[in-house]
Design an enzyme around this catalytic site. Structure first.
Site, PDB file in Angstrom:
ATOM      1  N   HIS A 255      68.298  21.539  -5.836  1.00 16.79           N
ATOM      2  CA  HIS A 255      67.381  22.402  -6.580  1.00 16.79           C
ATOM      3  C   HIS A 255      67.994  23.783  -6.752  1.00 16.79           C
ATOM      4  CE1 HIS A 255      65.393  25.008  -3.477  1.00 16.79           C
ATOM      5  NE2 HIS A 255      65.541  23.984  -2.657  1.00 16.79           N
ATOM      6  N   ASP A 267      68.907  28.445   0.656  1.00 10.48           N
ATOM      7  CA  ASP A 267      67.909  27.523   0.121  1.00 10.48           C
ATOM      8  C   ASP A 267      67.560  27.904  -1.322  1.00 10.48           C
ATOM      9  OD1 ASP A 267      65.888  25.675  -0.230  1.00 10.48           O
ATOM     10  OD2 ASP A 267      64.390  26.838   0.877  1.00 10.48           O
ATOM     11  N   GLU A 301      61.410  23.247  -7.732  1.00 11.74           N
ATOM     12  CA  GLU A 301      61.313  22.474  -6.486  1.00 11.74           C
ATOM     13  C   GLU A 301      60.378  23.161  -5.519  1.00 11.74           C
ATOM     14  OE1 GLU A 301      62.404  21.302  -2.310  1.00 11.74           O
ATOM     15  OE2 GLU A 301      62.391  23.275  -3.252  1.00 11.74           O
ATOM     16  N   GLU A 302      60.495  24.494  -5.454  1.00 10.50           N
ATOM     17  CA  GLU A 302      59.681  25.231  -4.493  1.00 10.50           C
ATOM     18  C   GLU A 302      58.202  25.220  -4.859  1.00 10.50           C
ATOM     19  OE1 GLU A 302      60.839  25.962  -1.799  1.00 10.50           O
ATOM     20  OE2 GLU A 302      62.933  26.592  -1.910  1.00 10.50           O
ATOM     21  N   ASP A 330      70.091  19.741  -0.203  1.00 10.42           N
ATOM     22  CA  ASP A 330      69.136  20.848  -0.151  1.00 10.42           C
ATOM     23  C   ASP A 330      69.349  21.589   1.164  1.00 10.42           C
ATOM     24  OD1 ASP A 330      67.024  22.571  -0.266  1.00 10.42           O
ATOM     25  OD2 ASP A 330      65.492  21.047  -0.593  1.00 10.42           O
ATOM     26  N   HIS A 428      63.087  31.000   3.454  1.00  8.57           N
ATOM     27  CA  HIS A 428      62.026  31.466   2.559  1.00  8.57           C
ATOM     28  C   HIS A 428      61.718  32.952   2.723  1.00  8.57           C
ATOM     29  CE1 HIS A 428      60.104  27.370   1.274  1.00  8.57           C
ATOM     30  NE2 HIS A 428      61.395  27.463   1.006  1.00  8.57           N
TER      31      HIS A 428
END
Length: 489
Positions: A255, A267, A301-302, A330, A428
């Site tokens: 992603h 990420d 994706e998130e 990922d 994140h």
């Protein structure tokens, strides 16, 4: 469960490609992604300009390497939190609670009566069993004036619980955790689609105390959320190799989007940069794949695997039948990493992928064993873009270096790093930047990824005992608690 021994595909010498796919090459792409984030308010999230700039860069590299590139546009529900949630008890005992906004919460400022569902379990049962809010009958009719539903986590999706509360006339919802070990802390979930009412969370201890007060009399609480939701366009970037059998397609995916709060350089800049460099070096080395390679860079994706889901859902059945396998990468550069391999046969985690996934797991297992490197299994748990592929029976596999999970002492003894610390302490967050990468992880997992891509691109043998490269496909019910990074129940 007992595992059926995997029949390995034929061995492929991948050294030439692995030597070409270097950490410097991977980092060259990561630096561009960091610059994109720097120029776009620190984020590369789908629906924002940083994502479009990331996609433009990926397209440019792929086109220059001779791939046939297209962008697949789709709309998705964009969501971001504009300010932290607030939750307090006004009466009878003024209290300020630690809380979080649930994804896709509406914006609001509600002071109202707290009404629990009629089936909250305090104390909790030894194993998860709460059905609080799963049925419309769990909610008393909302009282006159503003009201807030108190709902316990468990069984069904937060989306259904919130929809039932809204239908019963409540102006906000509080989701308390269920209470068992591992399900007792303040929990950040997702309501999965945009709602107009606010939704916030509580730990089990705070939720249970609030519940007990409602049993003694009227309780008033104050909920404040500030969010934004709107439908926005985004894209998947899809690139096909010029050669290879178009009836046997290996989809290699990562992603491309970050979360809104950060640049997403691990990420999933790490997965993006790794497969982009693999694609670039396959072309530079003039490797001619036997199967067609399709490099896919997924959007949204998130927001819940929406790019890969859109791709699979809109692919004509005749084209879906041509997909031989899906490889997913990922996060492959986590600072406190473990070499995780998706558990294709389900022998360690209990959830197997479709037929052929065991053989993909074995490709990685044999490669790392041959390098004298240990691996750990990781579950197909719905947290990345393999999900839509395995749901329609396509074999899948891949690598993962770890996210918010905590490294165990046993893992630290094998892999180094620090026990008791998250695999990626910046998961994140705004600190997931160019300094949030372990170059040793990039080197080792990058080589493993290159080996698996080349093996599936060049293999002559099949996954299955009859020698075929494909098995009968059937949709499977993978009932996961996550859709990508979003916990939906």
């Amino acid at each position: 469960m007992s595992a059926t021994p995997a029949q390995a595909v034929d061995d492929i010498n991948s050294k030439r490609l692995r030597d070409a796919v270097t950490v410097n090459g991977i980092l060259s792409h990561e630096r561009v992604l960091q610059r994109v984030a720097n120029q776009n308010n620190g984020t590369r999230a789908s629906g924002l300009p940083g994502y479009a700039a990331s996609a433009a860069y990926v397209k440019q590299v792929l086109k220059q390497s001779g791939y046939k590139v297209k962008e697949q546009t789709f709309e998705f529900p964009f969501y971001q939190e504009l300010a932290p949630a607030q939750l307090s008890q006004v009466s009878p005992t003024p209290t300020t609670y630690n809380t979080v906004t649930y994804d896709f919460s509406g914006s609001g400022d509600v002071t109202g009566t707290v009404v629990p569902t009629n089936d909250i379990l305090v104390p909790p049962t030894p194993t998860p069993s709460s059905t609080s809010g799963c049925e419309a009958s769990d909610f008393a009719p909302a009282p006159a004036g503003p009201s807030i539903a108190l709902i316990q986590r468990g069984t069904c999706f937060f989306e259904l619980k919130a929809a039932n509360a809204q239908a019963a006339g409540y102006d906000a919802v509080i989701f308390m955790n269920e209470g068992q070990p591992g399900r007792d802390a303040l929990f950040h979930g997702s309501m999965n689609r945009p709602f107009t009412i606010p939704g916030v969370g509580l730990s089990f201890a705070d939720g249970a105390a609030l519940y007990q007060q409602t049993q003694a009399g009227t309780v008033t609480a104050h909920v404040v959320t500030s969010t934004e939701s709107s439908n926005r366009p985004t894209t998947n970037v899809i690139a096909d190799s010029p050669g290879g059998d178009p009836n046997k397609v290996v989809v290699v995916g990562a992603h491309l989007d970050s979360v809104v709060p950060g640049p997403g350089i691990n990420d999933n800049g790490s997965g993006t940069a790794t497969i982009l460099e693999i694609a670039k070096q396959i072309s530079a080395l003039k490797i001619k794949p036997r199967q067609k390679l399709r490099f896919a860079f997924w959007g949204a994706e998130e927001a819940g695997l929406l790019g890969s889901e859109h791709y699979v859902d809109t692919l004509p059945a005749t084209e879906l039948a041509k997909i031989y396998a899906n490889l997913n990468f990922d996060m492959v550069g986590s600072p406190n990493y473990v070499r995780f391999v998706y558990d294709g046969d389900g022998s360690a985690t209990g959830t197997a992928g479709p037929a052929g996934s065991a053989q993909i797991e074995e490709i990685f297992g044999k490669y790392f064993a041959g390098q004298g490197l240990a691996t750990d299994p990781t579950a197909f748990d719905g947290r990345s873009d393999y999900g839509p592929f395995i749901a329609v029976g396509i074999p899948a596999g891949g690598l993962f270096s770890g996210a918010e999970g905590v490294k165990t002492p046993a893992q630290a003894a094998v892999y180094g790093g620090t026990a008791g610390v998250a695999y990626d302490p910046c998961y994140h967050q705004a600190c997931d930047d160019i300094n949030n990468l372990n170059v040793k992880a990039l080197a080792e997992l990058g080589d493993g990824a290159a080996h698996a891509v080349l093996t599936l691109a060049l293999t002559k043998s099949g996954f299955f005992p009859d020698g075929s490269r494909a098995a009968a496909r059937s949709a499977q019910n993978y009932d996961f608690d996550h859709r990508g990074s979003q916990a939906v129940r």
